[in-house]
Design an enzyme around this catalytic site. Structure first.
Site, PDB file in Angstrom:
ATOM      1  N   GLU A  64       0.868  -1.273  -0.001  1.00 60.67           N
ATOM      2  CA  GLU A  64      -0.061  -0.011  -0.032  1.00 60.67           C
ATOM      3  C   GLU A  64       0.777   1.262  -0.017  1.00 60.67           C
ATOM      4  OE1 GLU A  64      -0.491  -2.785   1.890  1.00 60.67           O
ATOM      5  OE2 GLU A  64      -2.649  -3.169   1.840  1.00 60.67           O
ATOM      6  N   PHE A 126     -11.670  -7.005  14.050  1.00 55.46           N
ATOM      7  CA  PHE A 126     -10.785  -7.256  13.132  1.00 55.46           C
ATOM      8  C   PHE A 126     -10.329  -6.331  12.274  1.00 55.46           C
ATOM      9  CE2 PHE A 126      -9.127  -9.952   9.334  1.00 55.46           C
ATOM     10  CZ  PHE A 126      -8.203 -10.129   9.840  1.00 55.46           C
ATOM     11  N   GLN A 127      -8.793  -6.179  11.858  1.00 51.78           N
ATOM     12  CA  GLN A 127      -8.471  -5.249  10.960  1.00 51.78           C
ATOM     13  C   GLN A 127      -9.052  -3.924  11.166  1.00 51.78           C
ATOM     14  OE1 GLN A 127      -8.390  -6.639   7.023  1.00 51.78           O
ATOM     15  NE2 GLN A 127      -6.441  -7.567   7.594  1.00 51.78           N
ATOM     16  N   LYS A 176     -17.720  -0.385   6.158  1.00 53.63           N
ATOM     17  CA  LYS A 176     -18.013  -1.276   5.194  1.00 53.63           C
ATOM     18  C   LYS A 176     -19.477  -1.247   4.981  1.00 53.63           C
ATOM     19  CE  LYS A 176     -17.361  -5.917   3.592  1.00 53.63           C
ATOM     20  NZ  LYS A 176     -16.947  -7.106   3.844  1.00 53.63           N
ATOM     21  N   MET A 499      24.840   7.753   1.530  1.00 53.38           N
ATOM     22  CA  MET A 499      24.597   9.170   2.242  1.00 53.38           C
ATOM     23  C   MET A 499      24.818   9.018   3.926  1.00 53.38           C
ATOM     24  SD  MET A 499      24.335  12.276   1.729  1.00 53.38           S
ATOM     25  CE  MET A 499      23.144  12.618   0.292  1.00 53.38           C
TER      26      MET A 499
HETATM   27  C1  LIG Z   1      12.777   4.990   4.780  1.00 59.41           C
HETATM   28  C2  LIG Z   1      14.013   5.554   5.067  1.00 59.41           C
HETATM   29  N1  LIG Z   1      14.747   4.950   6.110  1.00 59.41           N
HETATM   30  C3  LIG Z   1      16.099   5.586   6.311  1.00 59.41           C
HETATM   31  C4  LIG Z   1      16.633   6.595   5.554  1.00 59.41           C
HETATM   32  C5  LIG Z   1      17.905   7.319   6.293  1.00 59.41           C
HETATM   33  N2  LIG Z   1      18.691   7.095   4.741  1.00 59.41           N
HETATM   34  C6  LIG Z   1      18.918   8.209   4.011  1.00 59.41           C
HETATM   35  S1  LIG Z   1      19.854   8.071   2.735  1.00 59.41           S
HETATM   36  C7  LIG Z   1      20.171   6.390   3.196  1.00 59.41           C
HETATM   37  C8  LIG Z   1      20.899   5.574   2.494  1.00 59.41           C
HETATM   38  C9  LIG Z   1      20.545   5.171   0.971  1.00 59.41           C
HETATM   39  O1  LIG Z   1      21.345   4.264   0.430  1.00 59.41           O
HETATM   40  P1  LIG Z   1      21.246   3.955  -1.048  1.00 59.41           P
HETATM   41  O2  LIG Z   1      20.010   3.822  -1.189  1.00 59.41           O
HETATM   42  O3  LIG Z   1      22.289   2.783  -1.489  1.00 59.41           O
HETATM   43  O4  LIG Z   1      21.502   5.411  -1.635  1.00 59.41           O
HETATM   44  P2  LIG Z   1      23.405   5.906  -1.993  1.00 59.41           P
HETATM   45  O5  LIG Z   1      23.298   7.127  -0.896  1.00 59.41           O
HETATM   46  O6  LIG Z   1      24.175   4.917  -1.633  1.00 59.41           O
HETATM   47  O7  LIG Z   1      23.275   6.547  -3.149  1.00 59.41           O
HETATM   48  C10 LIG Z   1      19.279   6.127   4.647  1.00 59.41           C
HETATM   49  C11 LIG Z   1      19.257   4.982   5.157  1.00 59.41           C
HETATM   50  C12 LIG Z   1      15.525   7.121   4.860  1.00 59.41           C
HETATM   51  N3  LIG Z   1      15.926   8.587   4.068  1.00 59.41           N
HETATM   52  N4  LIG Z   1      14.431   6.690   4.561  1.00 59.41           N
END
Ligand SMILES: Cc1ncc(C[n+]2csc(CCOP(=O)(O)OP(=O)(O)O)c2C)c(N)n1
Ligand SMILES: [Mg+2]
Lengths: 603, 170
Positions: A64, A126-127, A176, A499
């Site tokens: 979703e 439920f749900q 519902k 990052m």
């Molecule tokens: C749902 C979610 N969880 C955690 C983060 C924190 N976060 C930001 S960038 C990142 C790493 C992303 O890694 P990747 O997709 O390999 O991209 P890269 O930076 O290596 O290009 C994380 C964990 C986020 N932005 N979104």
């Protein structure tokens, strides 16, 4: 009076239909062509009604959250309201991330959620989930329909609220029994909404003040955001006219890219944390700033008390609460971006004062010296077997898609690859760039690209991804296969949450805690198992061929681009630093101001 | 532009569509954005028009109070928002029911002070009084301070109801 006129007035009984039928009829009246959804017990009556008609297409997603992101991609690339349908309980809670994403980035969405029958609400059935309670801070507005006679009105109103003023997500929670019981159909109201009537026309006096301030500027700067995109093509057209007429420099936020052609010489690139040197220094040094449809987000301003300290600020925003929230401004203008730019254009010619062209020329000279630094410079070795620089991969993707002449939409996941996409892919028109700006949701890009492809079946839809992010909604490859949506996933695979690794390198003594993903899947095989095409480039000499093969394919593709694992994203304004305290890349000797203790605590 | 950091109190009146969840929406906005609520009252006010009025006493810098107004104003069921403390002179009142326990000298003193403050006795036993008092918040506070050493046991306050003086309406 004749007999016939004297007859008692017959009250017209509105037609009665099952609630689910009324719902679909209202959706049709609102122009819905596609619903992204996932079934469940509470929404079975709607699915039954969908089965018996052809006007509205249903795309069955695999999660979703992805339904909402797909609807965001659809909405952002078309300017229409995206529509989502999920079941009660877990269906609704799974949608929450998508809703907050749409809220932060001002994307118009109507999300229909199933609910247990009215007599069971509050019984931990439920749900059952308190969906309106959970989504209250996740939406622009939400409704729980408790009476059949409210159903049609609420649906029409939800669409009005989603698209009006500052757009956003709206939830309609549908018990519902309301879907099953007979309900009257009513057409959309033609009268004004009783309480929600956002201002869209700018105040002429404020526009005049803005023009006077801009004409008196010696170092002007225009900074525009997602508001210009949301306003529509006409707003971008007017912006281009206005920027050309004034001769002023312009920068875009991450959400605003594409509103102004990025190859134009007046464009200084994106601003903010990973913005260009010239854009950020021009923001810092300007004396009059015109903000159109951006919100002085912390990723843009850096340290607030050092943000553009000597400028008079004009802020145009359709949301009054965005004005004076972070940064006090001298000339606030509450209006739709497009209408405000049109008004600025008209007022510009009526204001007799002339721009100080000598000062403006000097300002441009200054900007050119900043630009000459070439802050996005990087070195790509071209020898056979050379490691691919991620920046180069994006640049080639841009060059080759452009050569192909095809209409191209780019979405991204979140991380370094997202910033490189923003920096190196050159956008030249609005609504072709979808990224999760405000919430920064990993897992956004693939379903968003899917929604774009549904709306634009013949276009090239590419998700620029990281290998970590793509796994967050990878199940949508199955949706792509089912509906033959030839989305391309272009993974900049650095095997790290790049990052995160970059911040650990900068702020945490290079202790790479949990930012390396061991046991990644084989993305080529993964693509194949989802009935798509898998491609891989491990060295620079393979890159162009892989990109060409990817865009030539009429099927979904995952291109696994193995890039330099150590590369970082520059320039960078560390959290808590000012615009003039930017860190530059290795090409520039990593000039850095150091990170303050306060900055360590910021995200 | 320099940011004014002085804190002030504001009495904000909000005219809302009386629909389910509206109070949660307003309160959630305050808690979600870290604004203070010093007092809050809500009740339906316009017969037949399905509207309620919410009065909120809050505090913050001027920039924050402007922000609170703008945030309230963009809620879909909100009709009107007024910062009574800056939009002109206004009247703000609250009512309190105050239970004081005591006998002898202290009990007499409590009753004497209540008369001076025009608090009404609405219930009495040989060991207790309940006073009803209506007035501005600071008047109620002053009375409660006096009652504390005299056996103040329990207080129930309504929170502030406020309205603009003169012909002005929200
Ligand atoms: C749902 C979610 N969880 C955690 C983060 C924190 N976060 C930001 S960038 C990142 C790493 C992303 O890694 P990747 O997709 O390999 O991209 P890269 O930076 O290596 O290009 C994380 C964990 C986020 N932005 N979104
Ligand atoms: Mg990565």
């Amino acid at each position: 009076m004749s007999q016939t006129h004297a007859a008692p007035q017959e009250t017209v009984q509105p037609e009665m239909q099952a609630g689910a039928e009324v719902l679909l009829r209202a959706l049709k009246e609102q122009g819905v062509e596609v619903i992204f959804g996932y079934p469940g017990g509470a929404v079975l009556p709607i699915y039954d009604a969908i089965f018996q008609q052809n006007a509205i297409r249903h795309i069955l997603v695999r999660h979703e959250q992805a339904a909402v992101h797909a609807a965001e991609g659809y909405a952002r690339s078309t300017g229409r309201v995206g529509c989502v349908l999920v079941t009660s309980g877990p269906g609704a809670t799974n949608a929450v991330t998508g809703l907050v994403d749409a809220l932060m980035d001002s994307i118009p969405i109507v999300c229909l959620t199933g609910q247990v029958p009215t007599h069971l609400i509050g019984n931990d059935a439920f749900q059952e989930a308190d969906t309106t309670g959970i989504t209250r801070p996740a939406t622009k507005h939400n409704y729980l329909v408790k009476r059949s006679e409210d159903l049609a009105r609420v649906v029409h109103e939800a669409f009005y609220v989603a698209r009006s003023g500052r757009p956003g997500p709206v939830v309609i929670d549908l018990p519902k029994d309301i879907l099953i019981n007979k309900a009257p159909y009513t057409a959309a109201a033609t009268t004004e909404h009783r309480s929600y009537r956002p201002v869209t026309a700018p105040d002429a006096g404020q526009i005049a003040k803005a023009v006077a301030a801009l004409k008196s500027a010696r170092r002007p700067m225009i900074y525009t955001g997602g508001g210009v995109i949301n306003s529509g093509q006409a707003a971008s057209d007017a912006l281009i006219k206005f920027v050309r007429k004034t001769g002023f420099p312009i920068t875009n936020t991450l959400m605003g890219l594409g509103a102004y052609p990025s190859n134009d010489k007046q464009f200084l690139g994106m601003l903010g944390m990973h913005g260009t040197y010239e854009a950020n220094l021009a923001m810092h040094g300007c004396d009059v700033m015109l903000n159109i449809g951006a919100r002085f987000d912390d990723r843009v301003t850096g340290r607030l008390n050092a943000f553009s300290p000597n400028s008079r600020k004009i802020h145009i925003d359709i949301d009054r609460s965005s004005i004076n929230k972070n940064v006090p401004v001298e000339i606030p203008i509450v209006a739709d971006a497009g209408l405000a730019i049109e008004a600025l254009l008209a007022a510009w010619d009526n204001e007799p004062a002339e721009v100080d062209t000598a000062s403006l020329a000097k300002w441009w000279e200054q900007i050119e010296t900043w630009r000459a630094l070439d802050c996005l410079k990087y070195t790509q070795v071209q020898t056979k077997g050379g490691i691919i620089k991620p920046q180069y991969a994006i640049q080639r993707l841009y060059d080759i898609t452009r050569e192909s002449g095809r209409e191209t939409f780019i979405s991204t996941e979140v991380g370094q690859h997202q910033m490189w996409a923003a920096q190196y892919y050159r956008f030249d028109r609005p609504k072709h760039w979808m990224t999760s700006g405000g919430l920064g949701t990993m897992g956004y890009g693939l379903p968003a690209a899917m929604g774009v492809q549904v709306a634009h079946p013949d276009a090239l839809c590419i998700d620029i991804a990281g290998e970590a992010s793509i796994l967050m909604n990878i199940q949508e490859m199955s949706t792509l296969a089912q509906y033959r949506l030839p989305v391309k996933v272009f993974i900049l695979n650095n095997q790290y949450m790049g990052m995160v690794r970059q911040w650990q390198e900068l702020l945490h003594g290079s202790r790479y805690s949990e930012s390396y993903t061991a046991a990644l899947p084989d993305f080529v095989k993964l693509a194949e198992s989802f009935h798509g095409v898998g491609l891989r480039a491990t060295s620079v000499d393979q890159l162009d061929d892989v990109i060409r093969e990817m865009i030539a394919s009429d099927r979904p593709v995952i291109a696994d681009i193995c890039v330099d694992q150590k590369e970082n994203c520059f320039p960078m304004i560390p959290s808590g630093a000012a615009h003039n305290e930017m860190i530059l890349g290795a090409e520039h000797g990593n000039r850095a101001p150091g990170v303050t203790d306060d900055g360590m605590a910021l995200v | 532009m320099p940011i004014d950091t002085t804190l002030r109190s504001a009495t904000i009146s909000v005219l809302v569509e009386n629909e389910p969840g509206i109070l949660a929406r307003v309160v959630g906005l305050f808690s979600g954005r870290g604004y203070n609520i010093d007092s809050l009252t809500v009740a339906p006010v316009e017969d037949g028009r399905n509207r309620s009025r919410i009065n909120i006493v809050t505090s913050g810098t001027d920039m924050i109070i402007q922000q609170i107004k703008a945030q309230l104003d963009r809620l879909v069921p909100v009709h009107r928002v007024s910062d009574l403390s800056t939009d002109g002179p206004h009247i703000a009142r609250e009512m309190a029911l105050i239970k004081v326990l005591g006998t002898g000298e202290k009990r007499v003193e409590a009753l004497r002070l209540a008369e001076a403050f025009r608090a009404r006795v609405v219930d009495a036993t040989t060991g207790s009084f309940i006073f009803e008092m209506t007035g501005a918040t600071d008047k109620l506070d002053a009375f409660l301070d006096l009652m504390r050493p005299l056996g103040l046991a329990e207080v129930s306050r309504t929170g502030v109801a406020a309205i603009a003086r003169g012909t002005r309406i929200i």
